[in-house]
Write a protein that holds these residues in place. Structure first.
Motif, PDB file in Angstrom:
ATOM      1  N   CYS A  33      39.750  34.433  33.454  1.00 28.06           N
ATOM      2  CA  CYS A  33      40.808  34.690  34.674  1.00 28.06           C
ATOM      3  C   CYS A  33      42.031  35.115  34.298  1.00 28.06           C
ATOM      4  O   CYS A  33      42.691  34.871  33.128  1.00 28.06           O
ATOM      5  N   CYS A  39      40.266  30.920  39.337  1.00 27.49           N
ATOM      6  CA  CYS A  39      39.127  32.002  39.360  1.00 27.49           C
ATOM      7  C   CYS A  39      37.541  30.893  39.438  1.00 27.49           C
ATOM      8  O   CYS A  39      37.729  29.721  38.935  1.00 27.49           O
ATOM      9  N   LYS A  47      32.624  37.084  41.050  1.00 25.56           N
ATOM     10  CA  LYS A  47      34.006  36.155  40.669  1.00 25.56           C
ATOM     11  C   LYS A  47      34.863  36.336  41.787  1.00 25.56           C
ATOM     12  O   LYS A  47      34.912  37.440  42.338  1.00 25.56           O
ATOM     13  N   VAL A  49      38.966  35.820  42.495  1.00 29.63           N
ATOM     14  CA  VAL A  49      40.277  35.421  41.721  1.00 29.63           C
ATOM     15  C   VAL A  49      41.369  35.114  42.770  1.00 29.63           C
ATOM     16  O   VAL A  49      41.629  36.048  43.797  1.00 29.63           O
ATOM     17  N   THR A  67      35.289  41.122  38.720  1.00 29.72           N
ATOM     18  CA  THR A  67      35.892  40.621  40.017  1.00 29.72           C
ATOM     19  C   THR A  67      35.439  41.111  41.296  1.00 29.72           C
ATOM     20  O   THR A  67      35.444  42.641  41.448  1.00 29.72           O
ATOM     21  N   ILE A  70      39.881  39.610  45.490  1.00 26.10           N
ATOM     22  CA  ILE A  70      40.840  39.155  45.041  1.00 26.10           C
ATOM     23  C   ILE A  70      41.802  38.889  46.132  1.00 26.10           C
ATOM     24  O   ILE A  70      42.177  39.425  47.085  1.00 26.10           O
TER      25      ILE A  70
END
Length: 261
Positions: A33, A39, A47, A49, A67, A70
């Motif tokens: 992360c 994360c 994933k 973040v 990722t 986000i």
């Protein structure tokens, strides 16, 4: 075991251990992360973040390359530089809302075109729309709550923007040029009768008229000069002919002979 065998065995084990450490470091760099962020991973969604509300002034450079989402909302970001999210081939959602963003550089979201499906730029300080920042991007975007300035440049760039068309309804004009066309407070895309290039068109028409008048004046001036110059030459030539001595005609010669006789 001989000393030679032990030495070779030790070297091989050291090399293997070194390789494992390197692979672990690379894997950690690729999937760990970003510093200070949180994360999480879920089956089928990849994933996520979360770097929200961390008072960040720059976009983190250590975002994991696997990722998918986000969240950089509620920070102090003022600009998105070129290639800010390079190396994130799986990124599908990007939240940059509630920052201080006033500038999106050319190619700010370059390389995200194939994967990004949603971009949130709401509640920032974006004034001028830069189409080069969104090149190749076909995502749905939230552009609301920005102090957009609507002008002829924005109107001319609209046909060349690849964003999902409904996204552009978020561009609500806070100011406009010209200021007296009723654009303030209106979603620019929905104002079909709005023409912000009318002043430029009038300026272009005036410039063309001035240019044509200048050429016309030059032609008239040349014609006047040409006529005056030729008139002066004709007058001089006539005066020259008048100054030449005249020869006596036949009747004058016969009269002279008769008088002598």
């Amino acid at each position: 075991f001989t000393p030679g065998w032990l030495l070779r065995h030790s070297v091989v084990m050291c090399l293997l251990l070194h390789s494992v450490v390197l692979m672990t470091c690379f894997h950690h760099a690729a999937t760990s992360c970003s510093q200070g962020c949180y994360c999480s991973e879920s089956d089928g969604r990849g994933k996520t973040v979360r770097c929200s509300n961390l008072r960040l002034t720059e976009i983190p450079q250590d975002l994991p390359n696997d990722t998918r989402r986000i969240y950089l909302d509620f920070n102090l970001l003022t600009e998105v530089p070129s290639n800010a999210f390079q190396g994130l081939p799986l990124l599908s959602e990007l939240d940059l809302s509630n920052n201080e963003l006033a500038k999106l550089e050319r190619g700010a979201f370059r390389s995200l075109g194939p994967s990004l499906t949603f971009l949130d730029l709401s509640s920032n300080k974006l004034v001028n729309f830069n189409p080069e920042a969104f090149e190749g991007l076909r995502a749905r975007a939230n552009l609301t709550n920005n102090p957009w300035h609507c002008d002829c440049s924005l109107q001319m760039s609209m046909p060349h923007i690849d964003l999902e068309p409904l996204s552009l309804t978020g561009i609500v004009c806070e100011t406009s040029d010209p200021p007296d066309v009723g654009a303030e407070g209106v979603p620019f895309l929905l104002a079909q009768d709005l023409d912000l290039c009318v002043v430029m068109k009038k300026t272009t028409d005036v410039a063309m008229l001035v240019t044509m008048f200048g050429w016309f004046t030059m032609v008239i001036s040349y014609l006047v000069y040409y006529v005056r110059h030729n008139t002066e030459d004709a007058r001089r030539h006539l005066e020259y002919l008048k100054s030449l001595p005249t020869k006596p005609g036949p009747s004058e010669a016969s009269s002279t002979v008769s008088t002598m006789v």
